[in-house]
Scaffold this motif. Structure first.
Motif, PDB file in Angstrom:
ATOM      1  N   GLU A  75       0.797  -1.269   0.158  1.00 39.56           N
ATOM      2  CA  GLU A  75       0.003   0.053  -0.144  1.00 39.56           C
ATOM      3  C   GLU A  75       0.933   1.265   0.118  1.00 39.56           C
ATOM      4  O   GLU A  75       0.525   2.269  -0.507  1.00 39.56           O
ATOM      5  CB  GLU A  75      -0.984  -0.004   1.267  1.00 39.56           C
ATOM      6  N   SER A  76       2.121   1.167   0.615  1.00 38.58           N
ATOM      7  CA  SER A  76       2.816   2.418   0.853  1.00 38.58           C
ATOM      8  C   SER A  76       4.250   1.870   0.414  1.00 38.58           C
ATOM      9  O   SER A  76       4.962   1.240   1.232  1.00 38.58           O
ATOM     10  CB  SER A  76       2.801   2.717   2.256  1.00 38.58           C
ATOM     11  N   ASP A  78       6.706   4.047   0.564  1.00 38.35           N
ATOM     12  CA  ASP A  78       7.844   4.835   1.785  1.00 38.35           C
ATOM     13  C   ASP A  78       7.841   3.622   2.776  1.00 38.35           C
ATOM     14  O   ASP A  78       8.903   3.593   3.555  1.00 38.35           O
ATOM     15  CB  ASP A  78       7.115   6.041   2.003  1.00 38.35           C
ATOM     16  N   GLU A  79       6.629   3.162   3.251  1.00 38.41           N
ATOM     17  CA  GLU A  79       6.496   2.361   4.600  1.00 38.41           C
ATOM     18  C   GLU A  79       7.386   1.147   4.209  1.00 38.41           C
ATOM     19  O   GLU A  79       8.174   0.554   5.022  1.00 38.41           O
ATOM     20  CB  GLU A  79       5.401   1.921   4.829  1.00 38.41           C
ATOM     21  N   GLN A 119       4.005  -0.341  -5.516  1.00 40.84           N
ATOM     22  CA  GLN A 119       2.863   0.269  -5.168  1.00 40.84           C
ATOM     23  C   GLN A 119       2.150   0.745  -6.522  1.00 40.84           C
ATOM     24  O   GLN A 119       2.896   1.520  -7.350  1.00 40.84           O
ATOM     25  CB  GLN A 119       3.261   1.522  -4.282  1.00 40.84           C
ATOM     26  N   LYS A 121      -0.873   3.080  -7.596  1.00 40.29           N
ATOM     27  CA  LYS A 121      -1.746   4.292  -6.961  1.00 40.29           C
ATOM     28  C   LYS A 121      -3.010   4.307  -7.686  1.00 40.29           C
ATOM     29  O   LYS A 121      -3.387   3.732  -8.719  1.00 40.29           O
ATOM     30  CB  LYS A 121      -0.970   5.496  -7.245  1.00 40.29           C
TER      31      LYS A 121
END
Length: 121
Positions: A75-76, A78-79, A119, A121
């Motif tokens: 989902e992310s 960055d995470e 990811q 979007k």
């Protein structure tokens, strides 16, 4: 026809389970011995495609499968990158955004197999 699983022969089941189960979060759907020297673990959702890990104590395997890449959607991004950093997993390349809707990066599993984290979007 439905895709069922991809099989990875691993050199160390404990290291591979730490990577795929503990860090990436794939659920263990089955775990069993197939004879005295072979352990098999199926990872993934109950009714979905799986990653099959096989460790054969008596078989020497190459350190990585040539030209194999496995992709996981998150989902992310960055995470996911922070998760890798916190677990001392080196990002081999990326993040790359070939278009505004997709971003990905590459890491390696404990046997050197390429793993793409993506990811959408």
């Amino acid at each position: 026809m439905n895709f069922c699983w991809v099989t990875l022969n691993v050199t160390n089941m404990e290291n591979s389970l730490k990577f795929y189960h503990e860090i990436l979060g794939l659920k263990i759907s089955a775990q069993f011995n197939a004879g005295e020297d072979r352990e098999i673990v199926m990872l993934g959702e109950e009714n979905g495609a799986k990653v099959e890990l096989i460790h054969n104590k008596k078989q020497s395997i190459p350190s990585k499968a040539e030209r194999l890449s496995i992709g996981f959607e998150v989902e992310s991004i960055d995470e996911a990158m922070e998760l890798c950093k916190n677990n001392n997993i080196q990002i081999k390349s990326g993040p790359i955004s070939p278009n505004p809707l997709t971003t990905f990066f590459f890491i390696e599993d404990p046997d050197g197999n390429e793993v793409q984290i993506v990811q959408h979007k």
